[in-house]
Enzyme design. Sequence first.
Site, PDB file in Angstrom:
ATOM      1  N   ASP A  21       0.733  -1.195   0.089  1.00  0.00           N
ATOM      2  CA  ASP A  21       0.102  -0.043   0.143  1.00  0.00           C
ATOM      3  C   ASP A  21       0.982   1.259  -0.204  1.00  0.00           C
ATOM      4  O   ASP A  21       1.834   1.393   0.646  1.00  0.00           O
ATOM      5  CB  ASP A  21      -0.872  -0.228   1.309  1.00  0.00           C
ATOM      6  CG  ASP A  21      -2.035   1.066   1.007  1.00  0.00           C
ATOM      7  OD1 ASP A  21      -2.333   1.480  -0.075  1.00  0.00           O
ATOM      8  OD2 ASP A  21      -2.794   1.166   2.207  1.00  0.00           O
ATOM      9  N   ARG A  25       0.175   7.687  -2.522  1.00  0.00           N
ATOM     10  CA  ARG A  25       0.662   8.766  -1.779  1.00  0.00           C
ATOM     11  C   ARG A  25       2.193   9.039  -2.161  1.00  0.00           C
ATOM     12  O   ARG A  25       2.795  10.167  -1.994  1.00  0.00           O
ATOM     13  CB  ARG A  25       0.409   8.361  -0.528  1.00  0.00           C
ATOM     14  CG  ARG A  25      -1.086   8.516  -0.157  1.00  0.00           C
ATOM     15  CD  ARG A  25      -1.256   8.038   1.167  1.00  0.00           C
ATOM     16  NE  ARG A  25      -1.632   6.570   1.140  1.00  0.00           N
ATOM     17  CZ  ARG A  25      -1.631   5.426   2.041  1.00  0.00           C
ATOM     18  NH1 ARG A  25      -1.325   6.103   3.104  1.00  0.00           N
ATOM     19  NH2 ARG A  25      -1.739   4.493   1.803  1.00  0.00           N
ATOM     20  N   ASN A  69     -10.552  -2.503  -6.164  1.00  0.00           N
ATOM     21  CA  ASN A  69      -9.765  -1.675  -7.340  1.00  0.00           C
ATOM     22  C   ASN A  69     -10.342  -1.560  -8.664  1.00  0.00           C
ATOM     23  O   ASN A  69     -10.076  -0.411  -9.334  1.00  0.00           O
ATOM     24  CB  ASN A  69      -8.252  -2.442  -7.307  1.00  0.00           C
ATOM     25  CG  ASN A  69      -7.530  -2.116  -6.149  1.00  0.00           C
ATOM     26  OD1 ASN A  69      -6.578  -2.878  -5.818  1.00  0.00           O
ATOM     27  ND2 ASN A  69      -7.767  -1.010  -5.264  1.00  0.00           N
ATOM     28  N   ARG A 189       1.619  -4.932   6.205  1.00  0.00           N
ATOM     29  CA  ARG A 189       0.853  -3.962   5.282  1.00  0.00           C
ATOM     30  C   ARG A 189       1.886  -2.578   5.596  1.00  0.00           C
ATOM     31  O   ARG A 189       2.130  -1.922   6.713  1.00  0.00           O
ATOM     32  CB  ARG A 189      -0.539  -3.654   5.795  1.00  0.00           C
ATOM     33  CG  ARG A 189      -1.056  -2.485   4.978  1.00  0.00           C
ATOM     34  CD  ARG A 189      -2.701  -2.219   5.358  1.00  0.00           C
ATOM     35  NE  ARG A 189      -3.300  -1.302   4.111  1.00  0.00           N
ATOM     36  CZ  ARG A 189      -4.489  -1.791   3.820  1.00  0.00           C
ATOM     37  NH1 ARG A 189      -5.435  -2.282   4.595  1.00  0.00           N
ATOM     38  NH2 ARG A 189      -4.822  -0.664   2.992  1.00  0.00           N
ATOM     39  N   GLU A 208       0.277 -12.968  12.756  1.00  0.00           N
ATOM     40  CA  GLU A 208       0.647 -11.996  13.565  1.00  0.00           C
ATOM     41  C   GLU A 208       0.656 -10.798  12.295  1.00  0.00           C
ATOM     42  O   GLU A 208       0.975 -11.242  10.997  1.00  0.00           O
ATOM     43  CB  GLU A 208       2.257 -11.949  13.725  1.00  0.00           C
ATOM     44  CG  GLU A 208       2.514 -13.171  14.784  1.00  0.00           C
ATOM     45  CD  GLU A 208       1.966 -12.779  16.146  1.00  0.00           C
ATOM     46  OE1 GLU A 208       1.910 -11.568  16.326  1.00  0.00           O
ATOM     47  OE2 GLU A 208       1.691 -13.667  16.852  1.00  0.00           O
TER      48      GLU A 208
HETATM   49  C1  FPP Z   1      -1.602   0.026  -3.542  1.00  0.00           C
HETATM   50  O1  FPP Z   1      -1.094   1.404  -3.464  1.00  0.00           O
HETATM   51  C2  FPP Z   1      -1.113  -0.435  -4.484  1.00  0.00           C
HETATM   52  C3  FPP Z   1      -1.796  -1.331  -5.747  1.00  0.00           C
HETATM   53  C4  FPP Z   1      -3.458  -1.201  -5.635  1.00  0.00           C
HETATM   54  C5  FPP Z   1      -1.105  -1.987  -6.512  1.00  0.00           C
HETATM   55  C6  FPP Z   1       0.048  -2.734  -6.589  1.00  0.00           C
HETATM   56  C7  FPP Z   1       0.764  -3.046  -7.760  1.00  0.00           C
HETATM   57  C8  FPP Z   1       2.092  -2.995  -7.906  1.00  0.00           C
HETATM   58  C9  FPP Z   1       3.065  -2.635  -6.621  1.00  0.00           C
HETATM   59  C10 FPP Z   1       2.653  -3.000  -9.333  1.00  0.00           C
HETATM   60  C11 FPP Z   1       2.662  -4.439  -9.988  1.00  0.00           C
HETATM   61  C12 FPP Z   1       2.399  -5.617  -9.157  1.00  0.00           C
HETATM   62  C13 FPP Z   1       2.806  -6.908  -9.549  1.00  0.00           C
HETATM   63  C14 FPP Z   1       2.744  -7.943  -8.841  1.00  0.00           C
HETATM   64  C15 FPP Z   1       3.652  -7.132 -11.090  1.00  0.00           C
HETATM   65  P1  FPP Z   1      -2.250   2.712  -3.773  1.00  0.00           P
HETATM   66  O2  FPP Z   1      -2.301   2.903  -5.187  1.00  0.00           O
HETATM   67  O3  FPP Z   1      -3.507   2.201  -2.808  1.00  0.00           O
HETATM   68  O4  FPP Z   1      -1.690   3.807  -2.698  1.00  0.00           O
HETATM   69  P2  FPP Z   1      -2.408   4.933  -1.904  1.00  0.00           P
HETATM   70  O5  FPP Z   1      -3.060   4.301  -0.674  1.00  0.00           O
HETATM   71  O6  FPP Z   1      -1.044   5.711  -1.458  1.00  0.00           O
HETATM   72  O7  FPP Z   1      -3.302   5.526  -2.874  1.00  0.00           O
END
Ligand code: FPP
Length: 250
Positions: A21, A25, A69, A189, A208
């Site tokens: 996560d 940001r 998402n 997380r 945990e």
């Molecule tokens: C959360 O950050 C992240 C995601 C929803 C996507 C995660 C994807 C990747 C790390 C890239 C691709 C992964 C693979 C396995 C190839 P957010 O967008 O919710 O951040 P925020 O809470 O700051 O808005």
Amino acid sequence: MELKDKIDLNNLPQHVAIIMDGNGRWAKQQGKPRVFGHKNGVQSVREVTEAGAEMGIKYMTLYAFSTENWNRPKYEVTALMTLLVSTIRKEIATLNKNSIQLKTIGNIEMLPKAAQNELLEAIESTKNNSRMTLILALSYSSKSEIIDAVKTITKNAVNGKIKIQDINEESLTNALYTREFPDPELMIRTSGEKRISNFLLWQLAYSELYFTPVFWPDFRKNHFYEAILNYQNRERRFGMTSEQIDRTKS
Ligand code: FPP
């Protein structure tokens, strides 16, 4: 002494689950679009996969895309799917070189065809690897997973394959998408949020939980080692007392 050397390799979690996560940001802090954060998050995926495999972790589940998402702006969803396809394509060789098997959980049929095909190919190509299993949670919702499991069990009960009185924790566990994996002992997380967000609700019952303020694109091997060390300093009691745990150890 380096952080890594403090880790007790005889007391590792078998399975680590991660909610990646803070990409959005992280990007915003630098005045960049959210997608810039996702792109930089790929390096963190590489780092934790490598760190986990090197130390001997057997399963790692990454929450890459939740069912919720899909409600993000269309361009962001498209960018994430494109990133997924290109990353998998680029990383297959490295996965094979390091004997890492790729698996997915979630409603994969919801993904664009190109992403589905890329995933199927990677799953097939890595299926005999045995060092670590990397599980991508994609279009995943734990509540939907539990509902699907309940449907499977109900169907079996209606068809007389299972008696209602025989339905137990094991039957539900065996009807989940995660049936072939052990439950995670540790869930990490990033980004300071302290929620489970519809991730592995059944499977995390005794895990945990480790929360770190670090945004996902900044998460490096040392952050992962810190999480493992923190886990190793906790006492896992499973509802028992400390004295009972000490007795089972001796
Ligand atoms: C959360 O950050 C992240 C995601 C929803 C996507 C995660 C994807 C990747 C790390 C890239 C691709 C992964 C693979 C396995 C190839 P957010 O967008 O919710 O951040 P925020 O809470 O700051 O808005």
